[in-house]
Design a protein around this motif. Structure first.
Motif, PDB file in Angstrom:
ATOM      1  N   ASP A 225     -10.607  14.613   3.643  1.00 40.49           N
ATOM      2  CA  ASP A 225     -11.605  13.953   2.804  1.00 40.49           C
ATOM      3  C   ASP A 225     -10.976  13.353   1.558  1.00 40.49           C
ATOM      4  OD1 ASP A 225     -13.462  14.749   4.628  1.00 40.49           O
ATOM      5  OD2 ASP A 225     -14.249  16.416   3.440  1.00 40.49           O
ATOM      6  N   PHE A 226      -9.794  13.853   1.173  1.00 43.28           N
ATOM      7  CA  PHE A 226      -9.124  13.369  -0.022  1.00 43.28           C
ATOM      8  C   PHE A 226      -7.891  12.534   0.329  1.00 43.28           C
ATOM      9  CE2 PHE A 226     -11.449  17.172  -1.119  1.00 43.28           C
ATOM     10  CZ  PHE A 226     -12.104  16.793  -2.285  1.00 43.28           C
ATOM     11  N   THR A 227      -7.830  12.091   1.594  1.00 42.68           N
ATOM     12  CA  THR A 227      -6.702  11.300   2.073  1.00 42.68           C
ATOM     13  C   THR A 227      -7.174   9.902   2.421  1.00 42.68           C
ATOM     14  OG1 THR A 227      -5.747  13.310   3.039  1.00 42.68           O
ATOM     15  CG2 THR A 227      -4.819  11.211   3.733  1.00 42.68           C
ATOM     16  N   ALA A 228      -6.393   8.885   2.047  1.00 43.48           N
ATOM     17  CA  ALA A 228      -6.733   7.510   2.403  1.00 43.48           C
ATOM     18  C   ALA A 228      -6.716   7.358   3.925  1.00 43.48           C
ATOM     19  CB  ALA A 228      -5.739   6.544   1.767  1.00 43.48           C
ATOM     20  N   PRO A 229      -7.585   6.495   4.482  1.00 41.83           N
ATOM     21  CA  PRO A 229      -7.683   6.357   5.946  1.00 41.83           C
ATOM     22  C   PRO A 229      -6.348   6.097   6.626  1.00 41.83           C
ATOM     23  CG  PRO A 229      -9.489   5.200   4.879  1.00 41.83           C
ATOM     24  CD  PRO A 229      -8.567   5.651   3.780  1.00 41.83           C
ATOM     25  N   GLU A 230      -5.490   5.313   5.990  1.00 40.85           N
ATOM     26  CA  GLU A 230      -4.231   4.952   6.657  1.00 40.85           C
ATOM     27  C   GLU A 230      -3.266   6.130   6.788  1.00 40.85           C
ATOM     28  OE1 GLU A 230      -3.916   3.358   2.340  1.00 40.85           O
ATOM     29  OE2 GLU A 230      -5.440   3.661   3.890  1.00 40.85           O
ATOM     30  N   ASP A 231      -3.485   7.203   6.027  1.00 32.86           N
ATOM     31  CA  ASP A 231      -2.564   8.346   6.078  1.00 32.86           C
ATOM     32  C   ASP A 231      -3.204   9.605   6.663  1.00 32.86           C
ATOM     33  OD1 ASP A 231      -0.345   7.110   5.222  1.00 32.86           O
ATOM     34  OD2 ASP A 231      -0.227   8.029   3.244  1.00 32.86           O
ATOM     35  N   ARG A 232      -4.449   9.521   7.138  1.00 36.41           N
ATOM     36  CA  ARG A 232      -5.127  10.724   7.630  1.00 36.41           C
ATOM     37  C   ARG A 232      -4.451  11.290   8.876  1.00 36.41           C
ATOM     38  NH1 ARG A 232     -11.336   8.716   6.415  1.00 36.41           N
ATOM     39  NH2 ARG A 232     -11.230   9.163   4.173  1.00 36.41           N
ATOM     40  N   LEU A 233      -3.977  10.430   9.759  1.00 33.61           N
ATOM     41  CA  LEU A 233      -3.286  10.914  10.949  1.00 33.61           C
ATOM     42  C   LEU A 233      -2.012  11.649  10.557  1.00 33.61           C
ATOM     43  CD1 LEU A 233      -3.141  11.070  14.012  1.00 33.61           C
ATOM     44  CD2 LEU A 233      -1.958   8.863  14.020  1.00 33.61           C
TER      45      LEU A 233
ATOM     46  N   ASP B  68       5.443  11.676   0.759  1.00 34.51           N
ATOM     47  CA  ASP B  68       4.517  10.858  -0.016  1.00 34.51           C
ATOM     48  C   ASP B  68       3.300  10.526   0.837  1.00 34.51           C
ATOM     49  OD1 ASP B  68       6.214  10.963  -2.097  1.00 34.51           O
ATOM     50  OD2 ASP B  68       6.700   8.821  -2.158  1.00 34.51           O
ATOM     51  N   ILE B  69       2.109  10.736   0.256  1.00 30.68           N
ATOM     52  CA  ILE B  69       0.846  10.492   0.953  1.00 30.68           C
ATOM     53  C   ILE B  69      -0.045   9.642   0.050  1.00 30.68           C
ATOM     54  CG2 ILE B  69      -1.221  11.561   1.930  1.00 30.68           C
ATOM     55  CD1 ILE B  69       1.256  12.101   3.547  1.00 30.68           C
ATOM     56  N   VAL B  70      -0.775   8.733   0.644  1.00 31.54           N
ATOM     57  CA  VAL B  70      -1.758   7.955  -0.116  1.00 31.54           C
ATOM     58  C   VAL B  70      -3.062   8.749  -0.136  1.00 31.54           C
ATOM     59  CG1 VAL B  70      -3.024   5.797  -0.308  1.00 31.54           C
ATOM     60  CG2 VAL B  70      -0.681   5.790   0.554  1.00 31.54           C
ATOM     61  N   ALA B  71      -3.486   9.135  -1.338  1.00 35.16           N
ATOM     62  CA  ALA B  71      -4.687   9.958  -1.499  1.00 35.16           C
ATOM     63  C   ALA B  71      -5.837   9.104  -2.017  1.00 35.16           C
ATOM     64  CB  ALA B  71      -4.421  11.118  -2.456  1.00 35.16           C
TER      65      ALA B  71
ATOM     66  N   ASP C 183     -13.563   8.372  -7.246  1.00 38.29           N
ATOM     67  CA  ASP C 183     -14.058   7.040  -7.594  1.00 38.29           C
ATOM     68  C   ASP C 183     -13.592   5.962  -6.616  1.00 38.29           C
ATOM     69  OD1 ASP C 183     -11.385   6.817  -8.195  1.00 38.29           O
ATOM     70  OD2 ASP C 183     -11.641   6.699 -10.367  1.00 38.29           O
ATOM     71  N   GLY C 184     -12.896   6.369  -5.537  1.00 39.32           N
ATOM     72  CA  GLY C 184     -12.467   5.414  -4.527  1.00 39.32           C
ATOM     73  C   GLY C 184     -11.092   4.839  -4.768  1.00 39.32           C
ATOM     74  N   ARG C 185     -10.485   5.120  -5.911  1.00 38.63           N
ATOM     75  CA  ARG C 185      -9.155   4.582  -6.212  1.00 38.63           C
ATOM     76  C   ARG C 185      -8.091   5.330  -5.418  1.00 38.63           C
ATOM     77  NH1 ARG C 185      -5.357   5.575 -10.327  1.00 38.63           N
ATOM     78  NH2 ARG C 185      -6.783   7.014 -11.367  1.00 38.63           N
ATOM     79  N   LYS C 186      -7.132   4.592  -4.888  1.00 37.23           N
ATOM     80  CA  LYS C 186      -6.037   5.185  -4.127  1.00 37.23           C
ATOM     81  C   LYS C 186      -4.872   5.512  -5.055  1.00 37.23           C
ATOM     82  CE  LYS C 186      -7.077   2.932   0.285  1.00 37.23           C
ATOM     83  NZ  LYS C 186      -6.572   2.055   1.357  1.00 37.23           N
ATOM     84  N   ILE C 187      -4.262   6.660  -4.828  1.00 32.04           N
ATOM     85  CA  ILE C 187      -3.076   7.052  -5.590  1.00 32.04           C
ATOM     86  C   ILE C 187      -2.021   7.566  -4.615  1.00 32.04           C
ATOM     87  CG2 ILE C 187      -4.296   7.608  -7.723  1.00 32.04           C
ATOM     88  CD1 ILE C 187      -4.287  10.529  -6.890  1.00 32.04           C
ATOM     89  N   THR C 188      -0.775   7.449  -5.016  1.00 32.29           N
ATOM     90  CA  THR C 188       0.318   7.978  -4.206  1.00 32.29           C
ATOM     91  C   THR C 188       0.695   9.353  -4.738  1.00 32.29           C
ATOM     92  OG1 THR C 188       1.158   5.758  -3.774  1.00 32.29           O
ATOM     93  CG2 THR C 188       2.660   7.589  -3.364  1.00 32.29           C
ATOM     94  N   ILE C 189       0.698  10.359  -3.862  1.00 35.61           N
ATOM     95  CA  ILE C 189       1.025  11.715  -4.291  1.00 35.61           C
ATOM     96  C   ILE C 189       2.172  12.247  -3.444  1.00 35.61           C
ATOM     97  CG2 ILE C 189      -1.284  12.266  -5.129  1.00 35.61           C
ATOM     98  CD1 ILE C 189      -1.808  13.743  -2.536  1.00 35.61           C
ATOM     99  N   GLU C 190       3.005  13.063  -4.095  1.00 30.94           N
ATOM    100  CA  GLU C 190       4.077  13.760  -3.385  1.00 30.94           C
ATOM    101  C   GLU C 190       3.553  15.147  -3.011  1.00 30.94           C
ATOM    102  OE1 GLU C 190       8.706  13.992  -4.244  1.00 30.94           O
ATOM    103  OE2 GLU C 190       7.608  15.485  -5.402  1.00 30.94           O
ATOM    104  N   VAL C 191       3.602  15.483  -1.727  1.00 31.42           N
ATOM    105  CA  VAL C 191       3.018  16.718  -1.214  1.00 31.42           C
ATOM    106  C   VAL C 191       4.134  17.676  -0.810  1.00 31.42           C
ATOM    107  CG1 VAL C 191       1.537  17.724   0.563  1.00 31.42           C
ATOM    108  CG2 VAL C 191       0.994  15.483  -0.379  1.00 31.42           C
TER     109      VAL C 191
END
Length: 632
Positions: A327-335, A350-353, A357-365
């Protein structure tokens, strides 16, 4: 003799006739008997595992086995069912040994009339013991049977770690208390018998009000919930105790005694306090962490820290707990995230979260497997690297452009020297030939090609910022107006040219000729992006950038700027094309339709003048180039 009532009996005897005689003796005494018969050790074990019995009747002597073996088997299995020996002969000495060994009683087969009495006594004694061990509420039956069971009760009570007590309704005297009191309170039992009960004397002063209230409710006839308090021993040690007291009523229904049980829970309480302290420290540490931290099980969020709430723009942990990490992952990175959860991947990635508010951020997991309350789970740390990754890409792009610029400048400089030699010798040959010499036309083509090549080298030198310039203070609007007629001829009749010039006189320090070349190149690029016609808009405006904006929008720098924007309604560019737009010789046009130096030249002129340029474009949505030059 007490009535037998309903009985579940297991008979261990290899002689079925003898077994039936024992059961008949019980039924004749009025018992409702439900019985099973075992004739071998294996059958005996199977029976006691499968069912619960009130009593076991066992022959002493069995083939390769004895009744005492059966008793030991019961106890090794953790079964407390009493066992009575029903045997043909048993000497007094052996009978004593059997009783000492744990046999409840023994009856001779020739005197089965005593069997109902023995069974009744044994069964009721067992039930009495269970009532004591489970700290059950004393009932009227306990009062009536107290005298006959007093000795057995005292023996049993002294082997139990809980404190059992019976006191007068007003707590004026102790009627009974077992020796566990000495272990917990650190005081002798005799001291309670010699003096009125002094429970409160040893209770921590902070806990006395709760205990007094508890006693008061019991005296009024209530059966309150348990009360927890601390006992202070004479040596100063403190023990945690949980207790429950209940009223015992007389025949008239009045409370005349109080019975209770108290248990030492110090170890459990200290463990609980340590756990609570550890959890508090863990929570403070986790909430103080700069990174977001979450605990998950099978991809479901169980706990998050304050950093997670701030990272994803949440108001409370309840907005995250119970939800999937997807639910907190951008569609392109959910898989990718789902695969990491399934594989248990622990290496950083690195994952796009996706924020609330709908804004995408890049996070290191970074995740680690960890048992949470005995259940396999994962602790994951998240770090927002959006700005860092953007800066990395920008730095790499800048380094690439600088490297290309140095290469282009060096090549252009050397190539220009060669062109000078070629054009000089061609001019000498041209001048030596007569006006009607057929070779003169070939030499002129060489001179024309040399001039064209020299133009390309000048563009490369401009990109690499090695061209000699003559900057001066000029008004930006004047530069736009000066090339207006030229632009209208260049873009053609099927394209509309519109201008929106700033009312403010924006003065910049540039080489006028070079800056006009910026406008022309951007306009020609816009024309080529609209083969079927469209609209080109040229705007000028003032732009002021502060420190926070500049920090978030590289390569902007703080200060006042003059902005020149050239927009078109053409085909637009995808992300890869935007990234390479300013590279020398990169072009999306067909062979022979462009050199790929137009935007490279623009980039070089802008950088040499101390400005910067941005491109905004999406496929099918047109393109806008914004040039920012420092205001004088």
């Amino acid at each position: 003799m007490k009535t037998l009532g309903a009985l579940r009996v297991l008979v261990l005897d290899d002689d079925l006739a003898d077994a039936e005689l024992s059961l008949e003796a019980l039924r004749s005494a009025g018992a409702s008997v439900q019985a099973d018969i075992a004739q071998s050790p294996g059958e005996f074990r199977a029976r006691v595992r499968a069912g619960t019995y009130d009593v076991v009747l066992a022959d002493y002597q069995l083939p390769a086995w004895t009744g005492m073996d059966a008793l030991r088997e019961l106890r090794s299995m953790g079964i407390s069912t009493p066992l009575i020996l029903v045997t043909g002969a048993l000497g007094d000495q052996r009978a004593v040994e059997c009783v000492k060994g744990g046999v409840a009683d023994y009856v001779l087969k020739e005197n089965l009339a005593m069997l109902p009495v023995s069974v009744a006594r044994t069964v009721h004694t067992r039930r009495d013991k269970e009532a004591l061990a489970n700290a059950a509420v004393r009932t009227r039956e306990f009062e009536e049977a107290a005298r006959e069971r007093e000795a057995r009760f005292a023996q049993l009570a002294d082997t139990i770690s809980e404190v059992f007590y019976l006191v007068a309704a007003d707590y004026s005297s102790t009627l009974f208390i077992n020796r566990a009191y000495e272990t917990i309170w650190g005081r002798s039992v005799q001291s309670l018998y010699d003096n009125p009960p002094s429970f409160l004397d040893a209770v921590h002063e902070r806990d006395r009000p709760a205990l007094v209230a508890h006693i008061g409710r019991v005296q009024s006839g209530e059966q309150p919930e348990r009360v927890t308090f601390r006992v202070v021993r004479p040596n100063g040690d403190v023990r945690w105790v949980v207790s429950r007291a209940v009223p015992v009523r007389n025949a008239d229904g009045a409370v005349d005694r109080i019975s209770g049980v108290a248990t030492d829970i110090t170890d459990e309480r200290l463990a609980q306090l340590a756990l609570e302290e550890s959890e508090a420290r863990f929570r403070k540490l986790v909430d103080a962490a700069f990174d977001a931290i979450l605990i998950t099980r099978m991809g479901i969020i169980r706990e998050v820290n304050r950093g997670f709430l701030e990272m994803f723009g949440l108001d409370s942990a309840e907005e995250a707990i119970g939800r999937s990490v997807l639910d907190f992952t951008a569609p392109e990175d959910r898989l990718t995230v789902a695969q990491r959860v399934f594989d248990g991947a622990q290496h950083p990635a690195d994952i796009v979260a996706l924020r609330k508010d709908g804004r995408k951020i890049t996070i290191e997991v970074t995740a680690r497997d960890h048992d949470v309350e005995g259940v396999p789970g994962r602790i994951t740390a998240l770090r927002d690297v959006t700005r860092a990754r953007t800066l990395e890409q920008q730095v790499l792009q800048t380094q690439k452009m600088e490297a290309v610029g140095r290469l282009a400048g060096g090549v252009a400089h050397d190539f220009n020297n060669l062109l000078t030699v070629i054009s000089s010798y061609a001019r000498l040959v041209h001048d030596d030939l007569g006006s009607h010499d057929p070779r003169r036309e070939d030499i002129e083509e060489i001179l024309k090609a040399s001039a064209g090549a020299a133009g390309l080298t000048r563009q490369l030198l401009t990109f690499s910022r090695r061209e000699v310039i003559q900057p001066r203070d000029v008004v930006l609007n004047d530069l736009v107006v000066s090339v207006d007629k030229l632009l209208r001829r260049l873009i053609g009749e099927d394209i509309t040219l519109a201008t929106a010039l700033s009312a403010e006189q924006l003065v910049i320090h540039v080489d006028p000729g070079q800056f006009e070349q910026i406008i022309v190149n951007l306009a020609v690029n816009a024309r080529d992006a609209m083969p079927k016609g469209g609209r080109v808009t040229i705007e000028t405006a003032r732009a002021d950038f502060d420190d926070s904006y500049s920090e978030a929008h590289w390569p902007a720098t703080p200060g006042p700027f003059a902005m020149l924007a050239v927009s078109d309604t053409g085909v637009g560019m995808d992300a890869e094309t935007r990234t390479r737009a300013f590279e020398p010789f990169f072009t999306t046009k067909g062979v022979g339709e462009g050199t790929g130096l137009g935007l490279a030249t623009v980039y070089g002129i802008v950088k040499q003048a101390g400005g910067f340029i941005w491109v905004y474009s999406e496929p099918g949505a047109g393109t806008t180039f914004k040039v920012y030059m420092p205001l004088v």
